[in-house]
Design a protein around this motif. Structure first.
Motif, PDB file in Angstrom:
ATOM      1  N   GLY A  24       0.835  -1.191   0.000  1.00 48.97           N
ATOM      2  CA  GLY A  24       0.000   0.000   0.000  1.00 48.97           C
ATOM      3  C   GLY A  24       0.870   1.242   0.000  1.00 48.97           C
ATOM      4  O   GLY A  24       1.952   1.243   0.571  1.00 48.97           O
ATOM      5  N   ARG A  25       0.422   2.281  -0.624  1.00 45.59           N
ATOM      6  CA  ARG A  25       1.176   3.541  -0.684  1.00 45.59           C
ATOM      7  C   ARG A  25       0.201   4.687  -0.541  1.00 45.59           C
ATOM      8  O   ARG A  25      -0.954   4.591  -0.927  1.00 45.59           O
ATOM      9  CB  ARG A  25       1.876   3.685  -2.027  1.00 45.59           C
ATOM     10  CG  ARG A  25       2.954   2.657  -2.240  1.00 45.59           C
ATOM     11  CD  ARG A  25       4.200   3.003  -1.991  1.00 45.59           C
ATOM     12  NE  ARG A  25       5.404   3.434  -2.352  1.00 45.59           N
ATOM     13  CZ  ARG A  25       6.359   3.606  -1.421  1.00 45.59           C
ATOM     14  NH1 ARG A  25       6.123   3.434  -0.164  1.00 45.59           N
ATOM     15  NH2 ARG A  25       7.529   3.982  -1.777  1.00 45.59           N
ATOM     16  N   VAL A  38       3.381   0.450   3.169  1.00 46.22           N
ATOM     17  CA  VAL A  38       3.224  -0.732   4.012  1.00 46.22           C
ATOM     18  C   VAL A  38       3.360  -1.956   3.120  1.00 46.22           C
ATOM     19  O   VAL A  38       2.804  -1.999   2.029  1.00 46.22           O
ATOM     20  CB  VAL A  38       1.827  -0.753   4.682  1.00 46.22           C
ATOM     21  CG1 VAL A  38       1.625  -2.032   5.467  1.00 46.22           C
ATOM     22  CG2 VAL A  38       1.639   0.457   5.571  1.00 46.22           C
ATOM     23  N   LYS A  39       4.108  -2.931   3.590  1.00 42.28           N
ATOM     24  CA  LYS A  39       4.208  -4.190   2.858  1.00 42.28           C
ATOM     25  C   LYS A  39       4.029  -5.315   3.866  1.00 42.28           C
ATOM     26  O   LYS A  39       4.750  -5.388   4.856  1.00 42.28           O
ATOM     27  CB  LYS A  39       5.559  -4.304   2.167  1.00 42.28           C
ATOM     28  CG  LYS A  39       5.701  -5.565   1.348  1.00 42.28           C
ATOM     29  CD  LYS A  39       6.992  -5.590   0.565  1.00 42.28           C
ATOM     30  CE  LYS A  39       7.031  -6.834  -0.304  1.00 42.28           C
ATOM     31  NZ  LYS A  39       8.219  -6.837  -1.149  1.00 42.28           N
ATOM     32  N   LEU A  40       3.055  -6.179   3.631  1.00 42.35           N
ATOM     33  CA  LEU A  40       2.750  -7.282   4.536  1.00 42.35           C
ATOM     34  C   LEU A  40       2.856  -8.605   3.799  1.00 42.35           C
ATOM     35  O   LEU A  40       2.417  -8.728   2.668  1.00 42.35           O
ATOM     36  CB  LEU A  40       1.324  -7.146   5.076  1.00 42.35           C
ATOM     37  CG  LEU A  40       0.986  -5.859   5.810  1.00 42.35           C
ATOM     38  CD1 LEU A  40      -0.499  -5.801   6.117  1.00 42.35           C
ATOM     39  CD2 LEU A  40       1.792  -5.762   7.088  1.00 42.35           C
ATOM     40  N   THR A  41       3.420  -9.590   4.458  1.00 44.84           N
ATOM     41  CA  THR A  41       3.454 -10.945   3.917  1.00 44.84           C
ATOM     42  C   THR A  41       3.064 -11.897   5.035  1.00 44.84           C
ATOM     43  O   THR A  41       3.637 -11.854   6.116  1.00 44.84           O
ATOM     44  CB  THR A  41       4.855 -11.303   3.397  1.00 44.84           C
ATOM     45  OG1 THR A  41       5.222 -10.371   2.396  1.00 44.84           O
ATOM     46  CG2 THR A  41       4.893 -12.696   2.814  1.00 44.84           C
ATOM     47  N   PHE A  42       2.082 -12.736   4.792  1.00 39.64           N
ATOM     48  CA  PHE A  42       1.632 -13.723   5.761  1.00 39.64           C
ATOM     49  C   PHE A  42       1.726 -15.095   5.129  1.00 39.64           C
ATOM     50  O   PHE A  42       1.288 -15.293   4.002  1.00 39.64           O
ATOM     51  CB  PHE A  42       0.162 -13.495   6.155  1.00 39.64           C
ATOM     52  CG  PHE A  42      -0.082 -12.207   6.848  1.00 39.64           C
ATOM     53  CD1 PHE A  42       0.052 -12.104   8.215  1.00 39.64           C
ATOM     54  CD2 PHE A  42      -0.452 -11.085   6.129  1.00 39.64           C
ATOM     55  CE1 PHE A  42      -0.179 -10.907   8.852  1.00 39.64           C
ATOM     56  CE2 PHE A  42      -0.693  -9.884   6.754  1.00 39.64           C
ATOM     57  CZ  PHE A  42      -0.556  -9.796   8.125  1.00 39.64           C
ATOM     58  N   THR A  43       2.274 -16.048   5.846  1.00 38.26           N
ATOM     59  CA  THR A  43       2.278 -17.428   5.388  1.00 38.26           C
ATOM     60  C   THR A  43       1.247 -18.174   6.215  1.00 38.26           C
ATOM     61  O   THR A  43       1.367 -18.274   7.426  1.00 38.26           O
ATOM     62  CB  THR A  43       3.663 -18.067   5.548  1.00 38.26           C
ATOM     63  OG1 THR A  43       4.594 -17.294   4.806  1.00 38.26           O
ATOM     64  CG2 THR A  43       3.673 -19.496   5.052  1.00 38.26           C
ATOM     65  N   MET A  44       0.231 -18.675   5.542  1.00 38.25           N
ATOM     66  CA  MET A  44      -0.829 -19.407   6.215  1.00 38.25           C
ATOM     67  C   MET A  44      -0.597 -20.892   5.983  1.00 38.25           C
ATOM     68  O   MET A  44      -0.215 -21.308   4.902  1.00 38.25           O
ATOM     69  CB  MET A  44      -2.195 -19.021   5.635  1.00 38.25           C
ATOM     70  CG  MET A  44      -2.432 -17.527   5.582  1.00 38.25           C
ATOM     71  SD  MET A  44      -2.543 -16.764   7.169  1.00 38.25           S
ATOM     72  CE  MET A  44      -4.194 -17.240   7.594  1.00 38.25           C
ATOM     73  N   GLY A  45      -0.840 -21.692   6.973  1.00 35.35           N
ATOM     74  CA  GLY A  45      -0.666 -23.124   6.784  1.00 35.35           C
ATOM     75  C   GLY A  45      -0.576 -23.850   8.099  1.00 35.35           C
ATOM     76  O   GLY A  45      -1.159 -23.453   9.088  1.00 35.35           O
TER      77      GLY A  45
END
Length: 79
Positions: A24-25, A38-45
């Motif tokens: 997002g900017r 903002v930069k988000l990274t989620f690993t789901m598992g």
């Protein structure tokens, strides 16, 4: 639940998932420049545990018996 159905469902459940991510900017204000990001990274598992053990537990819980084959021999994407 029948063993083949449990194996298929559990293989899909414990299979590695692609990470979710996004950016997002924000832009320029009338009084000058303003920038934010903002930069988000989620690993789901499965939480990083052994997917073979999770598969075995899942099949036993759903079918009441051990899987007919180990998780690592299940064709990925087809259960």
């Amino acid at each position: 639940m029948a063993l083949p159905e449990a194996e298929k469902l559990c293989a899909e459940t414990v299979a590695p998932k692609a990470p979710l991510s996004g950016e997002g900017r924000m832009g320029v204000t009338s009084g000058g420049t303003f920038e934010s990001g903002v930069k988000l990274t989620f690993t789901m598992g499965s939480g990083g545990g052994d997917p073979g053990a999770a598969y075995d537990r899942c099949v036993r819980a759903r079918a009441g018996q051990a899987p007919s084959r180990p998780y690592y021999t299940v064709p990925q994407g087809r259960g």
